[in-house]
Design a protein around this motif. Structure first.
Motif, PDB file in Angstrom:
ATOM      1  N   ILE A   1       1.014  -1.075   0.007  1.00 42.73           N
ATOM      2  CA  ILE A   1      -0.093   0.202   0.148  1.00 42.73           C
ATOM      3  C   ILE A   1       0.866   1.206  -0.114  1.00 42.73           C
ATOM      4  N   ARG A   2       2.079   1.182   0.652  1.00 39.34           N
ATOM      5  CA  ARG A   2       2.886   2.382   0.858  1.00 39.34           C
ATOM      6  C   ARG A   2       3.314   2.621  -0.484  1.00 39.34           C
ATOM      7  N   GLN A   3       3.686   1.652  -1.235  1.00 35.56           N
ATOM      8  CA  GLN A   3       4.399   1.984  -2.713  1.00 35.56           C
ATOM      9  C   GLN A   3       3.106   2.451  -3.481  1.00 35.56           C
ATOM     10  N   LEU A   4       2.189   1.924  -3.580  1.00 34.91           N
ATOM     11  CA  LEU A   4       1.134   2.414  -4.332  1.00 34.91           C
ATOM     12  C   LEU A   4       0.706   3.960  -3.942  1.00 34.91           C
ATOM     13  N   ALA A   5       0.529   4.094  -2.607  1.00 38.99           N
ATOM     14  CA  ALA A   5       0.291   5.388  -2.217  1.00 38.99           C
ATOM     15  C   ALA A   5       1.275   6.541  -2.781  1.00 38.99           C
ATOM     16  N   GLU A   6       2.475   6.172  -2.681  1.00 37.96           N
ATOM     17  CA  GLU A   6       3.760   7.088  -2.945  1.00 37.96           C
ATOM     18  C   GLU A   6       3.574   7.174  -4.625  1.00 37.96           C
ATOM     19  N   LEU A   7       3.256   6.283  -5.194  1.00 41.29           N
ATOM     20  CA  LEU A   7       3.100   6.060  -6.756  1.00 41.29           C
ATOM     21  C   LEU A   7       2.230   7.168  -7.195  1.00 41.29           C
ATOM     22  N   LEU A   8       0.938   7.005  -6.497  1.00 41.45           N
ATOM     23  CA  LEU A   8      -0.137   8.035  -6.855  1.00 41.45           C
ATOM     24  C   LEU A   8       0.137   9.198  -6.663  1.00 41.45           C
ATOM     25  N   ALA A   9       0.797   9.644  -5.319  1.00 43.79           N
ATOM     26  CA  ALA A   9       1.274  10.729  -4.974  1.00 43.79           C
ATOM     27  C   ALA A   9       2.287  11.650  -6.098  1.00 43.79           C
ATOM     28  N   GLN A  10       3.275  10.834  -6.459  1.00 41.10           N
ATOM     29  CA  GLN A  10       3.899  11.329  -7.717  1.00 41.10           C
ATOM     30  C   GLN A  10       3.317  11.565  -8.752  1.00 41.10           C
TER      31      GLN A  10
END
Length: 380
Positions: free
Chosen positions: A74-83
């Motif tokens: 989830i952390r990686q997906l959240a960071e991806l969407l933030a970028q």
């Protein structure tokens, strides 16, 4: 790298996650069952994003597909969407979809997706029958499929898509009907019902060549298709594209519709395709080549083509015959420079008389029979 500019129309953004925990026997999408280079991929994806900041003035759909995006934390997906939001102008109310595998998710995971800003989830259930899932080589079982849909609803998703497959060796029409009935118990907003197709090089293809399994013939496939369409439409779903059904028009896959409407789309990641009005290009179908080029500051392109007016016209016909919306004569004429109803009048009347299309108020639309043969109708 090349930053391709496109029209002023809102674009779609596709991100390909090329990792899977295992490969399904029928799958020909690019993926690898080894996530040792996941961090390198995410870093390269970040670099690739920055090179296309000027692609479009606005993106109103984002689709994270694969592979298996739910392999990411989830952390990686959240960071991806933030970028994504940092690098691209994302419209308020944009449709943001992620594909998930039932074996990867629970309510906590689904809530994490919601918190990350994802508002649509596409769940690769394929079947609720364990025998069918085993035949397909899926790593989840029917119980996990049901639990994944329940988890999405419990997490607050009000736009859930369920993917199903028919035409599986050994799958009867009765069993397929039970599969659809099981899916409808969750009242999903969207259903994708795909006929199993087998590409060369897949384990399924090798088994067919050895005579171990066989797929339904043309008549049987047609029966599967038409019975699926009739069954779901009787239960309130609109059969809006060959393989896709929605509870109402507002719930169609807005992102996928961009592909059928020649809208601009930017694809990022290995094997992703992009389109900007008359040019199409695609990335390497190989993670190593993709990483090599991006690290060296190069566009990770495997190929590119500029489409002629005639090629765009043929594609527009192909896509138009695949969608229930069909083709609007005046719009088609303005966009592609041909009066379809006048120049193709005899062929269109023939298709109408054979029951493949309807012609009304300058709209040309495929019937259910026409949708079943959509790939052939464009050759009128």
């Amino acid at each position: 790298m090349i930053a391709e500019k496109t029209t002023r129309r809102p674009a779609g953004l596709y991100i390909h996650v090329p990792f899977c925990r295992s490969k399904c026997a029928y799958c020909d999408f690019y993926s690898i069952a080894d996530n040792s280079q996941l961090d390198a991929y995410l870093d390269a994806l970040s670099r690739e994003m920055k090179c296309y900041r000027d692609f479009a003035p606005l993106f109103d759909t984002v689709y994270i597909g694969g592979g298996t995006p739910s392999c990411l934390e989830i952390r990686q997906l959240a960071e991806l969407l933030a970028q994504v939001r940092d690098d691209f102008p994302i419209a308020p109310g944009a449709e943001i979809t992620v594909e998930v595998n039932p074996g990867d998710v629970d309510t906590v995971f689904m809530r994490g997706l919601r918190d990350a800003g994802i508002n649509r989830v596409s769940i690769g259930v394929q079947s609720f029958d364990d025998v069918v899932l085993n035949t397909l080589g899926r790593r989840h079982n029917g119980r996990e499929g049901r639990e994944a849909v329940d988890a999405a609803r419990a997490a607050g998703f009000d736009n859930i898509g369920v993917d199903l497959i028919y035409g599986v060796p050994g799958q009867s029409h009765e069993l397929w009907r039970e599969t659809m009935e099981a899916a409808l118990r969750f009242n999903p907003e969207h259903l994708s019902c795909y006929e199993l197709t087998v590409e060369e090089g897949t384990p399924f293809h090798h088994r067919i060549e050895r005579g171990e399994i066989s797929l339904p013939g043309e008549e049987e496939s047609y029966r599967f298709f038409t019975s699926t369409s009739a069954f779901l439409e009787q239960r309130g779903y609109t059969h809006y594209e060959v393989s896709n059904f929605a509870r109402e028009h507002a719930l169609i896959s807005r992102h996928n519709h961009k592909y059928w409407d020649h809208s601009p789309c930017l694809g990022l990641g290995p094997a992703a395709h992009s389109f900007n009005g008359n040019r199409r290009w695609w990335n390497h179908r190989c993670l190593e080549l993709y990483l090599r080029d991006v690290v060296n500051g190069l566009a990770p392109l495997a190929g590119m083509e500029d489409l002629s007016a005639e090629e765009l016209l043929l594609e527009a016909l192909y896509f138009g015959f695949r969608t229930k919306r069909g083709i609007h004569g005046p719009d088609f004429r303005e966009r592609y420079g041909i009066d379809l109803f006048r120049e193709k009048a005899p062929a269109l009347r023939s298709l109408r008389d054979q029951g493949f299309v309807t012609l009304e108020d300058e709209f040309l639309a495929p019937t259910r029979r026409g949708l079943a043969l959509a790939d052939r109708l464009c050759l009128l």
